[in-house]
Structures are given as C-alpha cells and as structure tokens.
Design a protein around this motif. Structure first.
Motif, PDB file in Angstrom:
ATOM      1  N   ASN A   1       0.815  -1.223   0.000  1.00 57.91           N
ATOM      2  CA  ASN A   1       0.000   0.000   0.000  1.00 57.91           C
ATOM      3  C   ASN A   1       0.845   1.269   0.000  1.00 57.91           C
ATOM      4  O   ASN A   1       0.669   2.136   0.855  1.00 57.91           O
TER       5      ASN A   1
ATOM      6  N   TRP B   1       0.715   3.141  -8.215  1.00 56.55           N
ATOM      7  CA  TRP B   1       0.206   2.678  -6.932  1.00 56.55           C
ATOM      8  C   TRP B   1       0.575   1.206  -6.812  1.00 56.55           C
ATOM      9  O   TRP B   1       0.169   0.376  -7.632  1.00 56.55           O
TER      10      TRP B   1
ATOM     11  N   GLY C   1      -0.372  -1.029  -4.849  1.00 56.58           N
ATOM     12  CA  GLY C   1      -1.430  -1.959  -4.485  1.00 56.58           C
ATOM     13  C   GLY C   1      -1.773  -2.868  -5.650  1.00 56.58           C
ATOM     14  O   GLY C   1      -2.368  -3.930  -5.479  1.00 56.58           O
TER      15      GLY C   1
END
Length: 164
Positions: free
Chosen positions: A27, A59, A61
């Motif tokens: 994250n 990102w 993630g």
C-alpha cells in the motif's frame, strides 16, 4: 494472479533488479527511475518495458513483478505510504489514473529536470536516520509530484502473450 502482500512503509532502494519469482503488492505509492540497462515489469495483467531515465509513479497496491532485467540495469525506487500521498491532496486528474492501475511517467517537456539526481538525493535522505534529511526528501517528493501534475503521460502497456 496471486500476489504476496508486503508491509513496506517509507522505503528507498537502489539496486540491480533481478527477476522476481512471484508478484507482490503493497500500500505505497512507488517511484521508479531506471538509470541504465533494460527492465520489464508485469503490472497486473499487463507487461511494461521501463523507459530509460524517466520518472515513473504507480500505486503499488496493483500486483507488480520484475520479469526481466539486463546485467547492467540500475534502478532507484522510493515507496511512500499511501496515507501520506492522500494527505498531499493532489488533483484527481493525477491520482485517479494511479488508482485505476496506470503507470504515470514524465512527459517530454519535463526532461530538463534531473530526476536521476533527485531520486538519488531522496534515496540518501530516506535511508538516513536523520529526521531533517528524511523530511526534506519527502517535501521534495511532494513538490515533484505537483510538477508532474503539470505534464505526465500513462505508459503504454501490452497484455502478456497467451500460450496454448
């Protein structure tokens, strides 16, 4: 795609990347800068050849994995916790593509900025135990993201080949 989840936090690295056996995710917002060589990544279901000497942001993630790297590849990376990035309140036209899985890169008109030297300075600042150096690196990172909002492009991706 089954990706290992990692807890990273604020972290910087500089290394010669090696192919990863499995994808991972975490994250953080991740910055990449390929100083030399050639590296290909899998980002979710797509493959990307990293452009040389361009600042990239994505990102983390989204599952990602180094697929190939030449022996002379040198990569600098910075991982910034997602909560810190969200606190910076960058424009939605910049953050929305990130969370949709796009890899954002500097545009041609931003090549005058020395992102290699900047990433090197961030790496040194984040890797130290000196809080002022870490804070300065993060402030520079935030300012660079605001400048990136002025002109960026999404990297073209290609789906991996389907083998029968």
């Amino acid at each position: 795609m089954n990706a290992q989840f990692q807890r990273v936090g604020l972290h910087s690295y500089q290394h010669c990347p090696q192919p990863m056996p499995v994808p991972h995710r975490h994250n953080e917002l991740e910055f990449l800068y390929l100083r030399s060589g050639s590296v290909s990544y899998a980002f979710g279901p797509c493959n990307v050849q990293l452009p040389l000497r361009r600042l990239l942001v994505f990102w983390a993630g989204l599952p990602h994995q180094v697929l190939t790297a030449t022996a002379n590849a040198e990569l600098i990376g910075l991982e910034v916790p997602l909560a810190w990035f969200l606190h910076w309140k960058l424009p939605e036209r910049f953050s929305a593509p990130l969370f949709q899985g796009q890899i954002l890169a500097t545009s041609a008109d931003q090549h005058g900025l020395d992102d290699g030297a900047l990433m090197q300075r961030w790496h040194k600042g984040v890797s130290t135990q000196r809080p002022f150096a870490r804070q300065a690196a993060l402030l520079e990172c935030q300012a660079r993201l605001w400048r990136l909002c002025l002109g960026f492009r999404a990297l073209p991706t290609r789906a991996p080949l389907e083998l029968d």
